[in-house]
Structure formats: structure tokens, C-alpha cells
Motif scaffolding. Structure first.
Motif: not given
Length: 176
Positions: A30-43
Motif C-alpha cells: 500500500t502507499f501507506a506502507y510501501p516497504g511492507d510487501n505481501e508476496l503473491l506469486l513467488g520464485y
């Protein structure tokens, strides 16, 4: 923009809140927390993306597989990743003759419903190509400069060259 979601692809594991090292890939944040990433499709370790863009909720990507520091990465088929249902499909080859041909960036022209890629390493030199959204093939459109491409909502296409100059490109004749 607060909690508005945006998506991306990362080649590192840094800042994922739901992935174990070394997993990386497509994510949302999110723009509020751009460093907090949720992985959706991983490699994990050998696959990367030369270029990708999102069109109508579907990512189109030109992936590669890294096998050795002594060899060029191998081109993998153009893939699509549907953000709504998670469906991943291979739609065709982007690779052209010559080991140095590579897309460096892609954009979606929402007005004309076309994907454009800026590529280098072809006999034409650096150029803009149209990516087929059905079979993944790349068709030469015109010469270009730089390695970054973007289209705006009015269908105008822009590139940025290696010296930082922004150009609007006329796709019918390649004039910058």
C-alpha cells in the motif's frame, strides 16, 4: 493515497512479510506502507523478469532463467499473471534471433489497448516493439532511444534515454 494498493515485482526477498528467504516475486503493498510487501506469486533463485507491465488486471512478463554467471540467461515464454484469480499462463515466445535481444521495459497503452516494449540487441538497434497479448510475440514498430518506456492515458508514448532526456515518440515514424 493512504491504503490504496499497488503491485510490483521484486528480485529480492527484502521487506516481504509472508515469504521465507530466498523467495521473491510478484507482490502487493500500500502507499501507506510501501516497504511492507505481501508476496503473491513467488520464485526462488533462478527466474527473473526482463520487463513486465499490467494490462486490465493481468501482468504480462518476459521472464528469463539464470543458470550460470558464465552464460546469458535463457529466455522463458511470455507469461501472464491474473491478479484477480491467480491464474498463471505461458502464451508464447518473446525471444528473437541473437542472444543479446532483450526487452528492458514495457508499458500498456490503455487508450489503444496495446502493450509496447522497448528492446535492445536487435539488428534495428534499440527499438519499440508491440507485444501480442495473445501469443507473446514482439513486432518491431520503430527505432527508439533509452531503456525506459511509458504510455499515458491519451495514448502518447515516452522514453527516457541513458542521459536522462525524456522523449515523446511518434510510433508511425519513430521521430522523438
Amino acid at each position: 493515497h493512504g491504503n490504496r494498493t499497488f503491485y510490483g515485482f521484486f528480485l529480492t526477498n527484502e521487506h516481504f512479510n509472508n515469504a521465507n528467504y530466498p523467495e521473491y516475486g510478484f507482490s502487493k503493498q500500500t502507499f501507506a506502507y510501501p516497504g511492507d510487501n505481501e508476496l503473491l506469486l513467488g520464485y526462488d533463485g533462478t527466474v527473473g523478469m526482463y520487463a513486465l507491465t499490467c494490462a486490465e488486471g493481468i501482468y504480462y512478463a518476459c521472464p528469463y532463467k539464470f543458470s550460470s554467471s558464465m552464460a546469458e540467461p535463457d529466455a522463458l515464454p511470455v507469461m501472464t499473471y491474473n491478479l484477480a484469480n491467480g491464474l498463471v499462463e505461458e502464451i508464447g515466445d518473446w525471444k528473437q534471433d541473437g542472444a543479446t535481444f532483450k526487452p528492458s521495459d514495457m508499458t500498456y497503452d490503455i487508450l489503444n489497448k496495446k502493450i509496447y516494449a522497448i528492446c535492445y540487441g536487435s539488428e534495428e538497434g534499440t527499438g519499440i516493439y508491440e507485444l501480442s497479448m495473445t501469443d507473446g510475440s514482439l513486432k518491431f514498430v520503430c527505432k527508439a532511444r533509452g531503456g525506459v518506456i511509458a504510455a499515458d492515458a491519451n495514448g502518447r508514448v515516452f522514453t527516457i534515454d541513458h542521459d536522462g532526456w525524456l522523449y515523446q515518440i511518434n510510433l508511425t515514424n519513430g521521430v522523438a
